[in-house]
Design an enzyme around this catalytic site. Structure first.
Site, short mmCIF file in Angstrom:
data_model
loop_
_atom_site.label_atom_id
_atom_site.label_comp_id
_atom_site.label_asym_id
_atom_site.label_seq_id
_atom_site.Cartn_x
_atom_site.Cartn_y
_atom_site.Cartn_z
CG MET A 37 -2.00 -1.11 1.12
SD MET A 37 -3.49 -0.78 2.07
CE MET A 37 -2.83 -0.66 3.73
CG HIS A 41 8.75 0.30 6.03
ND1 HIS A 41 9.09 -1.05 5.97
CD2 HIS A 41 7.44 0.33 6.37
CE1 HIS A 41 8.04 -1.77 6.29
NE2 HIS A 41 7.01 -0.97 6.52
CG HIS A 44 7.24 -1.94 2.14
ND1 HIS A 44 7.05 -0.86 2.96
CD2 HIS A 44 6.07 -2.63 2.15
CE1 HIS A 44 5.82 -0.88 3.43
NE2 HIS A 44 5.19 -1.94 2.96
CE LYS A 156 4.61 -4.31 10.22
NZ LYS A 156 3.22 -4.11 10.78
CB SER A 192 4.53 -0.40 10.87
OG SER A 192 3.20 -0.07 10.49
CB SER A 193 3.27 2.40 6.26
OG SER A 193 3.97 1.67 5.27
#
Length: 307
Positions: A37, A41, A44, A156, A192-193
């Site tokens: 999405m 980071h 990813h 995660k 995490s975003s």
């Protein structure tokens, strides 16, 4: 010199480009897909590096999928930064970035939903009703659009990996699901975003998640704990920080996410299963998830495989 990936925004063009690639590369036709999405980071980036290493072509999809957000969740506020994401993709060596609009992915009234049962009955499936229907539906759409050989997901969200793996198995989808380890900050916080939402004190207190999960591994090794006892101890530990608002703490077999009965944890997990210790906790308005996925045999030998 950094080479930027090809940006594609329509399904028709993406299919055409992938077909051309496969025709032009008969000896290395494999396509890897990394569905995201966005607001990328290092977690990813690790998935992208793995796909680039494994495949002849890597497709990164960036799509904030509205049907996996429930009422009152952060769809409108979910962090977005297309240019930043393209830099990350270029650094990782991605070939194609698929950036569709909502109207491209859902052009008509949607009357079909992919639902995976049982593995969605617990954890985030309970606290976010309908979330995994949205996830499995959009991932199936991406599989049909890209037709990848392999797809890469971070552990995660271990439940998401279990859901997608079950979907692929049950529907005979010809895609290899590649789970990849959790990537953490130097202090242990899982990337995490949504970490950008955390205030300074919230972020500091959020470290209790990784610390309590690491402690849980030691407690299992050192004590004859049952699953309910471990859950209680984890809740007590997390609650020591005042900003922590616990959504859930659970200990389950993995990957089927079946419950573990009231026996000592060591030796009670089903054959060919791992042990998943999973938590979801809010700090202010930010909901974070984290987990440890532990190989039961190695824990018994005083070492652990915690992804």
């Amino acid at each position: 010199m950094t080479t930027y990936p090809q940006i594609i925004r329509t399904i028709a063009e993406l299919r055409r480009v992938i077909a051309s690639f496969r025709k032009a590369n008969p000896d290395n036709q494999t396509v890897g897909l990394v569905p995201t999405m966005g607001f990328l980071h290092e977690g990813h980036k690790s998935l992208l590096h793995k796909s680039v290493t494994d495949n002849g072509l890597t497709v990164l999809s960036i799509f904030v999928n509205p049907i996996q957000f429930g009422p009152g969740e952060d769809l409108d506020k979910y962090p977005r930064d297309e240019q930043r994401d393209l830099v990350v993709a270029a650094e990782a060596g991605v070939d194609i970035v698929f950036l569709p609009q909502v109207e491209e992915m859902y052009p008509n009234k949607r009357v079909t939903t992919v639902t995976v049962n049982e593995v969605t009955d617990r954890l985030c499936g309970t606290s976010r009703p309908g979330h995994f229907d949205g996830v499995s539906t959009v991932v199936m759409k991406l599989f049909n659009i890209v037709q990848p050989n392999r797809a890469y997901f971070g552990l995660k969200d271990a439940q998401q990996v279990a859901v997608i793996t079950s979907m692929v198995r049950d529907l005979n989808v010809p895609v290899e699901i590649v789970p990849c380890p959790i990537i953490r900050e130097a202090d242990g916080l899982a990337l995490s975003s949504r970490n950008v939402y955390l205030g300074q004190e919230e972020r500091k207190q959020a470290l209790i998640l990784s610390k309590s999960l690491s402690n849980a591994v030691k407690w299992i090794q050192d004590s004859e704990l049952t699953a309910p006892q471990l859950i209680a101890r984890l809740k007590e530990e997390i609650s020591r920080v005042p900003l922590a608002d616990i959504d859930y703490v659970d200990v389950l077999n993995y990957p089927d996410l079946s419950p573990i009965d009231n026996q000592m944890l060591l030796g009670s997990v089903q054959p060919e299963s791992d042990l998943l210790i999973a938590v979801a906790v809010r700090f202010g308005k930010t909901r974070l998830i984290d987990n440890k996925l532990i190989n039961q045999v190695e824990v018994g030998a005083n070492t652990c495989f915690a992804k």
